[in-house]
Scaffold this motif. Structure first.
Motif, short mmCIF file in Angstrom:
data_model
loop_
_atom_site.label_atom_id
_atom_site.label_comp_id
_atom_site.label_asym_id
_atom_site.label_seq_id
_atom_site.Cartn_x
_atom_site.Cartn_y
_atom_site.Cartn_z
N MET A 17 0.73 -1.33 -0.20
CA MET A 17 -0.18 0.05 -0.27
C MET A 17 1.02 1.09 -0.03
SD MET A 17 -3.07 0.09 1.93
CE MET A 17 -3.47 0.64 3.67
N GLU A 18 0.31 2.49 -0.55
CA GLU A 18 0.90 3.72 -0.44
C GLU A 18 -0.19 4.63 -0.64
OE1 GLU A 18 3.47 2.30 -4.40
OE2 GLU A 18 3.62 4.49 -4.19
N ILE A 19 -0.56 4.47 0.68
CA ILE A 19 -0.78 6.07 1.72
C ILE A 19 -0.46 6.88 2.16
CG2 ILE A 19 -2.48 6.08 2.78
CD1 ILE A 19 -4.12 4.97 1.01
N ALA A 20 -0.73 8.02 1.48
CA ALA A 20 -0.23 9.39 2.58
C ALA A 20 -0.92 10.46 2.89
CB ALA A 20 0.90 9.73 1.52
N PHE A 21 -1.04 10.62 4.18
CA PHE A 21 -2.40 11.91 3.82
C PHE A 21 -2.43 12.88 5.70
CE2 PHE A 21 -4.86 7.80 5.60
CZ PHE A 21 -5.78 8.12 6.53
N THR A 22 -3.09 13.77 5.49
CA THR A 22 -2.79 14.27 6.92
C THR A 22 -4.69 14.54 7.43
OG1 THR A 22 -0.80 14.95 6.34
CG2 THR A 22 -2.30 16.15 8.15
N LEU A 23 -5.13 14.13 8.51
CA LEU A 23 -6.22 14.31 8.69
C LEU A 23 -6.13 15.79 9.94
CD1 LEU A 23 -9.64 13.64 8.93
CD2 LEU A 23 -9.19 12.27 10.20
N LYS A 24 -7.12 16.62 9.55
CA LYS A 24 -6.76 18.00 10.12
C LYS A 24 -7.87 16.93 11.70
CE LYS A 24 -6.45 21.54 7.20
NZ LYS A 24 -7.27 22.25 6.45
N GLN A 25 -7.29 17.78 12.81
CA GLN A 25 -8.32 17.73 13.89
C GLN A 25 -9.73 18.23 14.14
OE1 GLN A 25 -6.83 17.78 17.87
NE2 GLN A 25 -8.89 17.05 18.39
N GLY A 26 -10.57 16.78 14.69
CA GLY A 26 -11.72 17.08 14.35
C GLY A 26 -12.86 16.85 13.10
N ASN A 27 -11.48 16.52 11.71
CA ASN A 27 -12.23 16.66 9.98
C ASN A 27 -12.90 16.09 10.40
OD1 ASN A 27 -11.91 19.13 9.65
ND2 ASN A 27 -10.91 18.83 8.02
N ILE A 28 -13.03 14.96 9.55
CA ILE A 28 -14.08 14.19 9.03
C ILE A 28 -13.48 13.41 7.43
CG2 ILE A 28 -15.83 11.99 8.44
CD1 ILE A 28 -17.90 13.66 10.19
N LEU A 29 -12.79 12.42 7.58
CA LEU A 29 -11.94 11.93 6.43
C LEU A 29 -12.94 11.08 5.92
CD1 LEU A 29 -9.98 11.62 3.89
CD2 LEU A 29 -8.69 9.91 5.62
N ALA A 30 -13.86 10.91 4.67
CA ALA A 30 -14.16 9.77 4.03
C ALA A 30 -13.40 8.98 3.37
CB ALA A 30 -15.63 9.82 3.15
N VAL A 31 -13.20 7.68 3.15
CA VAL A 31 -12.31 6.85 2.59
C VAL A 31 -12.45 6.15 0.92
CG1 VAL A 31 -10.36 5.30 1.63
CG2 VAL A 31 -10.74 6.56 3.78
#
Lengths: 224, 276
Positions: B1-15
């Motif tokens: 797997m090659e995954i890189a992301f940053t999730l901001k505090q309190g945010n919702i990330l949908a995959v």
């Protein structure tokens, strides 16, 4: 009728099953979920009693337990215990001989549970040990019950191994299956029949109870 | 797997992405249930995993809330026991009562999971994941098996909880509507890689994506022309919605017929389900 061989048989089967339960739980867990090399070797060793003639196991245990060899000698010197032709020796032999009957059903039961149950417990902060005892084990009760009873019944039915290392000492190693053999040898068929009938009836009733309980448990689970 | 992301505090990330893309694996790696082969996972300044230093925090220590696709409720426990199992010895037990109340499960607290409906089970799973007040909530297609009404009410509940507890969320979903309603950020995965990332609008509306996984089903109610465009009212997920579409769809969008829209909205990819 002499009840002693029957009493001895059920005492042996109970003690063997209880000891095996303690050993088999971690072993089954380890085989079900452990990550290690050489799993095949461990599985093959545990499964040997299923396929080997009891006399082969009995023969090697006889050598191992004998005070003329290092293991038997060691046990006798350190623990003051003679394992050949004694009840403790019978227990050890039965534990080894019935090992797969306890380990395999429990392992299968553990593996049949969804992995998410374990994972959920871990993410809820619970250790492997707590997860095993509070989540996994209660959810494979039918497997544990089946394993316990199969082990018990298998020990009750033991003959070859007992004869090899226990011999035929009344009250010590003369279990029911050996007693039947002796009575037949002496052409005393009515006595042999009495033992055989009691073993037959008791074994049947035990299995009947277990399968009834298991069917009920499964029905509850399926209706969910 | 090659995954890189940053999730901001309190945010919702949908995959999102096709099945087999590695979405569940990604969630489990974040939770610590699976270790990645390489790479680094950092949360709030804390290194959870680093293959360079062989460091890996156990799932027990990461304190993520995980809602599984199959809910993973403990069958031998009641609803309340499922929640209180998550408590540590020193924890305040009142959180269980609070969560049962907030999810409307108080009446059902003595029931076993198999005595509950799918929506109720999902609420138990969500409530249980919140007992330890996680800083990160991981949801694996949590509402996929539920009907639309139940889905909406649970999405609303999720947003309410996020406001109350302030956790961040990573949610795996196939439902574009859900994604637009919930997510601040979207990651589209395929074959273990990120194919597209951004806000839902950036990913699905402004730009093309090649994935076939994003689909809207509906029934055409009315279709009118206005300013060289089609204005279509349609019944989508039990709600009446208006779509503005290019004129040449007119022959296909006939009132009373079902349609399927594939993202992106490009003429080649609109398709009718029952053209008879």
């Amino acid at each position: 009728m002499d009840w002693q061989p029957l009493w001895l048989t059920f005492r042996l089967a109970t003690i063997t099953s209880l000891i095996l339960l303690v050993f088999a739980l971690p072993l089954a867990y380890w085989l079900a979920f452990g990550k290690f090399r050489g799993r095949g070797i461990v599985e093959a060793i545990i499964g040997m009693p299923l396929v080997l003639p009891p006399s082969v196991i009995g023969f090697y245990l006889l050598l191992a337990f004998s005070p003329s060899y290092w293991f038997g000698d060691f046990i006798e010197r350190v623990l003051g215990l003679r394992l050949v032709f004694s009840f403790p020796g019978l227990v050890i032999a039965s534990v080894l001989y019935s090992l797969p009957f306890m380990v395999y059903p429990i392992r299968a039961g553990l593996q049949s549970l969804p992995a998410s149950l374990r994972e959920a417990s871990y993410t809820l902060g619970k250790s492997e040990r707590e997860t095993f005892f509070r989540i996994l084990l209660p959810n494979c009760k039918p497997a544990v019950l089946t394993a316990f009873v199969l082990t018990f019944a298998h020990t009750v039915g033991e003959f070859g191994v007992v004869l090899m290392i226990g011999g035929n000492i009344p009250g010590v190693t003369k279990v029911a299956s050996v007693a039947i053999y002796n009575e037949v040898e002496a052409l005393n068929y009515p006595a042999a029949n009495q033992y055989a009938l009691v073993l037959f009836a008791i074994t049947f009733v035990i299995l009947l109870i277990v399968y009834s309980i298991n069917n009920n448990l499964l029905r509850v689970r399926q209706s969910s | 797997m090659e995954i890189a992301f940053t999730l901001k505090q309190g945010n919702i990330l949908a995959v999102t992405g096709p099945s087999g893309a590695g979405k569940t694996t990604l969630l489990k790696q974040i939770a610590g249930l699976i270790n990645p082969q390489f790479g680094k996972i950092t949360f709030d300044g804390q290194v959870w995993f680093d293959d360079a230093t062989k460091k890996s925090f156990s799932p027990q220590l990461r304190n993520t809330g995980f809602v599984f696709q199959d809910y993973a409720l403990f069958p031998h426990f009641t609803v309340e026991e499922n929640l209180s199992f998550a408590l540590a010895k020193e924890d305040d037990k009142s959180i269980v009562t609070e969560l049962l109340e907030a999810t409307g499960l108080t009446q059902l607290s003595g029931r076993k999971p198999f005595q509950l409906s799918g929506g109720q089970q999902q609420r138990v799973a969500l409530a249980r994941a919140l007992v330890r007040k996680p800083r990160l909530l991981l949801l694996d297609e949590p509402f996929a098996a539920l009907d639309y009404a139940m889905r909406y009410s649970l999405q609303a509940l999720l947003l309410k909880f996020r406001q109350q507890f302030g956790f961040s969320i990573v949610i795996v979903t196939h439902d574009v509507g859900e994604l637009f309603r919930l997510a601040d950020q979207v990651v589209v995965m395929d074959h273990g890689k990120i194919e597209k990332a951004g806000t839902p609008v950036e990913v699905f509306v402004k730009e093309d994506v090649s994935s076939q996984d994003f689909i809207i089903h509906g029934e055409v109610l009315t279709c009118t022309q206005q300013n060289n465009q089609l204005h279509v009212s349609a019944l989508i997920e039990n709600k009446i919605r208006t779509l503005t579409l290019p004129l040449h769809f007119e022959t296909e969008l006939i009132p009373g017929k079902n349609f399927t829209l594939h993202y992106p909205l490009d003429s080649a990819q609109i398709r009718l389900i029952n053209p008879s």
